[in-house]
Design an enzyme around this catalytic site. Structure first.
Site, PDB file in Angstrom:
ATOM      1  N   ALA A  35      -0.671  -8.797 -64.292  1.00  0.00           N
ATOM      2  CA  ALA A  35      -2.101  -9.112 -64.297  1.00  0.00           C
ATOM      3  C   ALA A  35      -2.856  -7.921 -64.849  1.00  0.00           C
ATOM      4  CB  ALA A  35      -2.581  -9.433 -62.882  1.00  0.00           C
TER       5      ALA A  35
ATOM      6  N   ALA B 171      -6.988  -6.431 -65.248  1.00  0.00           N
ATOM      7  CA  ALA B 171      -8.412  -6.589 -64.941  1.00  0.00           C
ATOM      8  C   ALA B 171      -9.171  -5.373 -65.444  1.00  0.00           C
ATOM      9  CB  ALA B 171      -8.610  -6.776 -63.438  1.00  0.00           C
ATOM     10  N   SER B 172     -10.458  -5.331 -65.153  1.00  0.00           N
ATOM     11  CA  SER B 172     -11.303  -4.287 -65.724  1.00  0.00           C
ATOM     12  C   SER B 172     -10.982  -2.902 -65.189  1.00  0.00           C
ATOM     13  CB  SER B 172     -12.772  -4.609 -65.436  1.00  0.00           C
ATOM     14  OG  SER B 172     -12.958  -4.801 -64.053  1.00  0.00           O
TER      15      SER B 172
ATOM     16  N   ALA C 144      -7.944  -2.031 -63.269  1.00  0.00           N
ATOM     17  CA  ALA C 144      -6.516  -1.681 -63.183  1.00  0.00           C
ATOM     18  C   ALA C 144      -5.667  -2.830 -63.698  1.00  0.00           C
ATOM     19  CB  ALA C 144      -6.148  -1.360 -61.736  1.00  0.00           C
ATOM     20  N   GLN C 145      -4.371  -2.554 -63.880  1.00  0.00           N
ATOM     21  CA  GLN C 145      -3.419  -3.623 -64.163  1.00  0.00           C
ATOM     22  C   GLN C 145      -2.188  -3.427 -63.295  1.00  0.00           C
ATOM     23  OE1 GLN C 145      -2.909  -3.289 -68.433  1.00  0.00           O
ATOM     24  NE2 GLN C 145      -0.915  -2.327 -68.250  1.00  0.00           N
ATOM     25  N   VAL C 146      -1.393  -4.512 -63.167  1.00  0.00           N
ATOM     26  CA  VAL C 146      -0.299  -4.547 -62.195  1.00  0.00           C
ATOM     27  C   VAL C 146       1.020  -4.827 -62.899  1.00  0.00           C
ATOM     28  CG1 VAL C 146       0.591  -5.719 -60.147  1.00  0.00           C
ATOM     29  CG2 VAL C 146      -1.864  -5.315 -60.371  1.00  0.00           C
TER      30      VAL C 146
ATOM     31  N   LYS D 262       0.240  -0.918 -59.081  1.00  0.00           N
ATOM     32  CA  LYS D 262      -1.118  -1.053 -59.607  1.00  0.00           C
ATOM     33  C   LYS D 262      -1.527   0.276 -60.228  1.00  0.00           C
ATOM     34  CE  LYS D 262      -5.660  -2.839 -58.220  1.00  0.00           C
ATOM     35  NZ  LYS D 262      -6.412  -3.480 -57.110  1.00  0.00           N
TER      36      LYS D 262
ATOM     37  N   ASP E  21     -13.541  -9.469 -50.378  1.00  0.00           N
ATOM     38  CA  ASP E  21     -13.317  -9.994 -51.731  1.00  0.00           C
ATOM     39  C   ASP E  21     -12.324 -11.154 -51.665  1.00  0.00           C
ATOM     40  OD1 ASP E  21     -13.798 -10.071 -54.431  1.00  0.00           O
ATOM     41  OD2 ASP E  21     -12.372  -8.499 -54.951  1.00  0.00           O
TER      42      ASP E  21
END
Length: 547
Positions: A128, A130-131, A133-135, A149, A284
């Site tokens: 995945a 995102a703005s 971080a990424q995993v 992460k 969240d």
């Protein structure tokens, strides 16, 4: 990109989507009017889109910092019209992944060893992106499957630059827009600043996850993955890899035979447990962060991820919120108004009768619906909107809570449309109130505070003496001093009498509670020495103060 270049980029996007139509040009000062009149709006025909869609597309084009800001704004219906808030709910964090070589470099710099030594396996393709971080999927040398992460390189500089421009624009709005002083745009940006900087520290996220895991250890409601602290730093987080069905995938859940009613009701129970038992909640809880363990379909279990945003409530806020909800469902609008004033959420000079009438106007139509159709989240939203008309200060913790409650409700009714939140929540709230203000709550409060009171009691005479000396040296006349001293002594005596009466009431309540227990005599005999010492010390303070 320099700050000036970025500012021109933002202005260009504003022109492209004709966001000038949102601005009250007649209310702007002359220099800004001239600027907007000279700007090349005429080069861009107004798009055939709703104003909400134009704002959403503009924010997506401006990048991840503005996208996240828009996502937060979508929950602030006290600031935005409903149509714009609904459009912003569709904002997507469309950010391409950064190269895995960069991810490996960040991991190696943070952990001080090559990736090949740290992990038995490391997938170069992100699971995945995102703005922030990424995993990546990985396997530890001991065979444990984990996810890694990694913070996006350079993101802090981008955020710092865009936040500076946001503060600039918010400051102009607050200064020159008639609604600016009421809506506090600078405060909104400051709240966002705090939220997004929390997400930039993966150690903070790991600590949040550990706290939630401890709160729900062995719980049948929800599972929180464990954090591997040996592999976690500010820019890298390593966490247990989980397996479950995304909660938004209703067809897959139904195919697995999941009891959807139980699943929906558990979501409500998880929310109220976090807020009222723990005063620490995952803030969240959108569908992308929730999975379902279907190993026991009749009794499914939530799995949560992404703990960058959490909320907390002070004990007073917990109490006022619970009493507000209970008063609302009793249609006791006067108590709702009084609670807002007592809590300090609205100014003390607020006229209770006017505030009560405004709340009644908002809330009565809600009760025309069946209980299962009443939304707690929208009730809080309408209540806060009404309170803002009476100069309610923004309460960041309540904004987070309302956003989380809307997510929980939306999920619950997506899973089970007939979900009755009130019947699920009412017993929880009433039980919490009984425990807080009943005899057991009083005794617990006494246990928590008595050691501190006893420790401070020897200092009280000196503090009073110092205060009296300060008054004497401050310069009033002798007659004024005598009157002030007499008043202070009388207040001190009244305070001591109230304190003694309160203590005696607590002791009697405790005695009644203990006496109602089976084998009370044996229980008292088994009390530890320190408990008897505390009671003896308290009695001594009482006797000494009564002389």
């Amino acid at each position: 990109m320099t700050r000036l270049q970025r500012l021109f980029r933002i202005a260009w996007v504003f022109c492209r989507y004709r966001l000038d139509t949102f601005l009250p040009l007649s209310e702007l000062p002359t220099p800004l009017k001239i600027f907007f009149l000279l700007a090349p709006w005429h080069l861009f025909p107004q798009p055939k889109l709703s104003r909400g869609d134009r704002l959403r597309l503009a924010l997506e084009e401006l990048g991840p910092v503005f996208v996240k800001f828009g996502q937060i704004l979508s929950t602030r219906r006290d600031l935005l019209p409903d149509d714009m808030a609904e459009s912003l709910k569709q904002l997507q964090d469309r950010v391409p992944p950064f190269p895995s070589e960069q991810a490996r470099g960040i991991i190696e710099k943070s952990l001080g060893a090559p990736v090949s030594e740290l992990f038995a396996e490391f997938s170069p393709d992100p699971m995945a992106s995102a703005s922030v971080a990424q995993v990546h999927a990985a396997t530890l040398p001991n065979g444990q499957k984990v996810v890694v992460k990694v913070l996006r390189p350079g993101i802090e500089k981008v955020i710092r630059q865009d936040l500076g421009l946001m503060y600039l624009m918010a400051g102009l709005l607050e200064k020159y827009w008639s609604e600016g002083k009421r809506l506090h745009p600078v405060e909104v940006v400051a709240d966002y600043d705090s939220t997004i900087h929390d997400e930039l520290d993966l150690q903070r996220e790991a600590a949040n996850a550990s706290q939630l895991r401890r709160n729900f250890e062995n719980s049948p409601l929800i599972y929180i993955p464990f954090i591997d602290w040996d592999y976690t730093r500010k820019s890298v987080l390593v966490m247990e890899r989980i397996h479950g069905i995304p909660i938004a995938d209703v067809p897959a859940l139904e195919k697995a035979g999941v009891n959807m009613r139980v699943l929906a009701e558990k979501g409500v129970e998880i929310f109220f447990t976090q807020v009222f038992r723990d005063s620490f909640f995952h803030a969240d809880m959108h569908p992308g962060n929730i999975f379902v363990d279907v190993s026991n379909p009749a009794d499914p279990k939530y799995i949560a991820i992404d703990f960058g945003i959490v909320g907390t409530l002070a004990p007073d806020d917990q109490s006022y919120l619970a009493r507000n909800l209970l008063a609302f469902f009793r249609r006791d609008y006067r108590q709702v108004a009084q609670l807002h004033i007592q809590s300090g959420w609205v100014p003390p000079e607020t006229r209770v009768n006017e505030f009560e009438a405004a709340i009644r106007t908002v809330c009565e139509p809600i009760f025309e619906r069946p209980l299962k159709d009443i939304s707690f989240g929208h009730f809080l939203l309408r209540l806060f909107q009404t309170a803002r008309r009476f100069n309610m200060e923004v309460q960041p913790q309540l904004v987070l809570l309302q956003k989380t409650l809307l997510n929980v409700e939306g999920l619950g009714r997506q899973l089970y449309p007939d979900l009755d939140l009130w019947s699920t929540a009412q017993p929880f709230l009433e039980d919490w109130m009984r425990k807080r203000i009943g005899p057991s709550g009083l005794i617990k409060s006494l246990q928590n505070h008595l050691p501190s009171w006893l420790e401070q009691s020897p200092e009280m005479p000196q503090l009073v003496h110092d205060a009296l000396l300060q008054i004497r040296s401050s310069g009033p006349t002798e007659a004024q001093n005598r009157a002030t001293l007499a008043l202070m002594k009388e207040q001190q005596l009244r305070s001591e009498r109230r304190w003694r009466r309160g203590f005696i009431a607590l002791v009697l309540a405790g005695a009644a509670l203990v006496g109602s227990q089976p084998h009370a005599g044996q229980w008292l005999a088994d009390l530890p020495v320190w408990s008897w010492a505390l009671l003896a010390g308290a009695a001594g303070v009482m006797l000494r103060g009564s002389r």
